[in-house]
Design an enzyme around this catalytic site. Structure first.
Site, PDB file in Angstrom:
ATOM      1  N   PRO A  11      34.164 -12.544   7.561  1.00  0.00           N
ATOM      2  CA  PRO A  11      33.101 -12.445   8.571  1.00  0.00           C
ATOM      3  C   PRO A  11      33.587 -11.966   9.937  1.00  0.00           C
ATOM      4  O   PRO A  11      33.607 -12.716  10.911  1.00  0.00           O
ATOM      5  CB  PRO A  11      32.554 -13.876   8.639  1.00  0.00           C
ATOM      6  CG  PRO A  11      33.705 -14.736   8.236  1.00  0.00           C
ATOM      7  CD  PRO A  11      34.551 -13.932   7.283  1.00  0.00           C
ATOM      8  N   CYS A  12      33.962 -10.698  10.006  1.00  0.00           N
ATOM      9  CA  CYS A  12      34.420 -10.136  11.277  1.00  0.00           C
ATOM     10  C   CYS A  12      33.296 -10.110  12.305  1.00  0.00           C
ATOM     11  O   CYS A  12      33.548 -10.029  13.505  1.00  0.00           O
ATOM     12  CB  CYS A  12      34.996  -8.736  11.065  1.00  0.00           C
ATOM     13  SG  CYS A  12      33.886  -7.577  10.271  1.00  0.00           S
TER      14      CYS A  12
END
Ligand code: ZN
Length: 363
Positions: free
Chosen positions: A326-327
């Site tokens: 989950p950048c």
């Protein structure tokens, strides 16, 4: 389920009502400021286009023609959004018409010369006016066709399907052409990454997997997609080829639950080839829970490299498995969203979705 009304406009554009008003009065002041793409026709126009005005709900706005092309739209034949305002180059017209007549065909330098057009001149014009070469432009048109532009929940889905390339088999065929895949090429040692398209409320995503797990998940219109596909291929010493895989089917099901607000974590194996530093950063990203955010500084400190904030930002941007790594949960120290490969509006939409999604009680 998110509504597309609130999220379909990137943050860098004027407000939607301002843009729509500019379209209604064909305001030349907005020429080049934004481009409008019409979801029902698949065409991208200038704000000054003399064509009949589309309904506001059928418009998708873009900051550049290039972005619209990558999203699968084709340039309008009336307002010719590819040409600089006021100076339509006559000599280029046959070339553009040739591309539009058969966007899948590759026009070579020899083809251009046969048409009496000097390839270097074409290249210079595209670079000067659009920042891309003519070959990159052709690739963008093919990629746009391959990736399609269907959005779940849009009432234009039926119209979009008429496009032909919206079918999965059409996608695979076009993908194969876009990425120059040579099946059975001897230099490939590992099993190929099988690539398919997954539709989401935020637009189509391209997903890739092999037996080891998910290796690629990107929003389809992402400019860097082509490079990401090549990087995965190179790192795993394999090729990407259109296909299906059990992991991809599970991914599609889990993503549907995620976008429905019924899932906060994914239980799928990931294939994340990268440098030690990148792997450290990506591992840290996976520790950020849904509904939470963290700053680049915090990530840098957590991996024991407090001064490497910029390198953390780059590794974050090099992430090839969106959402699962989950950048989008990394934001600036001041709380600003900063960048996102899939576009800031998507980052915001993902964070809003996760803020609304109820997390299971900790055990
Ligand atoms: Zn037009």
């Amino acid at each position: 389920m998110t509504t597309t009304e609130s999220i379909s406009r990137p943050a860098t554009l004027p407000p939607a009502d301002e843009m729509y008003a500019a379209i209604l009065r064909r305001d030349p002041d907005y020429d080049g400021v934004f481009f409008l793409a019409v979801t029902t026709t698949g065409i991208v126009c200038r704000p000054t286009c003399p064509a009949r005005k589309p309904k506001a709900e059928n418009i998708e706005y873009f900051a550049s023609v290039r972005d619209a092309l990558f999203a699968g739209y084709r340039p309008c034949r009336r307002c010719r959004p590819l040409e600089p305002a006021g100076t339509p180059p006559e000599w280029l017209r046959p070339v553009l018409e040739r591309v539009e007549a058969d966007p899948e065909a590759r026009i070579t330098d020899a083809d251009l010369r046969r048409d009496g057009v000097e390839p270097a001149r074409v290249r210079r014009w595209f670079v000067a006016n659009h920042g891309i070469t003519f070959h990159a432009y052709q690739r963008a048109r093919r990629l746009g066709l391959a990736l399609g532009r269907v959005r779940l929940g849009d009432d234009v889905t039926a119209a979009a399907y008429a496009h032909g390339f919206e079918s999965l088999s059409g996608f695979r065929e076009a993908f194969r052409r876009v990425f120059d895949i040579a099946p059975g090429s001897a230099k490939h040692v590992a099993a190929p990454i099988l690539v398919t398209r997954i539709l989401t409320p935020l637009g189509p995503m391209v997903a890739g997997a092999n037996d080891d797990g998910i290796a690629l998940l990107e929003f389809a219109e992402r400019r860097r997609l082509e490079r990401q596909v090549r990087t995965v291929s190179k790192r795993l010493e394999t090729t990407c080829t259109p296909g299906d895989h059990e992991w991809l089917r599970r991914l599609e099901a889990q993503l549907a639950e995620y976008f429905d607000g019924k899932r906060t974590t994914f239980d799928l194996p990931l294939v994340l080839p990268g440098t030690d530093f990148q792997r450290d950063v990506w591992a840290e990203l996976r520790d950020i829970a849904s509904g939470e955010t963290r700053s680049y500084d915090a990530i840098a400190r957590a991996i024991g490299r407090p001064k490497a904030v910029r390198a953390v930002g780059r590794a974050n941007g090099d992430n090839r498995v969106a959402i699962l790594v989950p950048c989008h949960r990394v934001i600036g120290a001041d709380g600003k969203l900063t960048g996102y490969g899939g576009g800031l509006w998507r980052k915001q939409a993902l964070l809003e979705l996760e803020a609304r999604t109820e997390r299971p009680a900790r055990t």
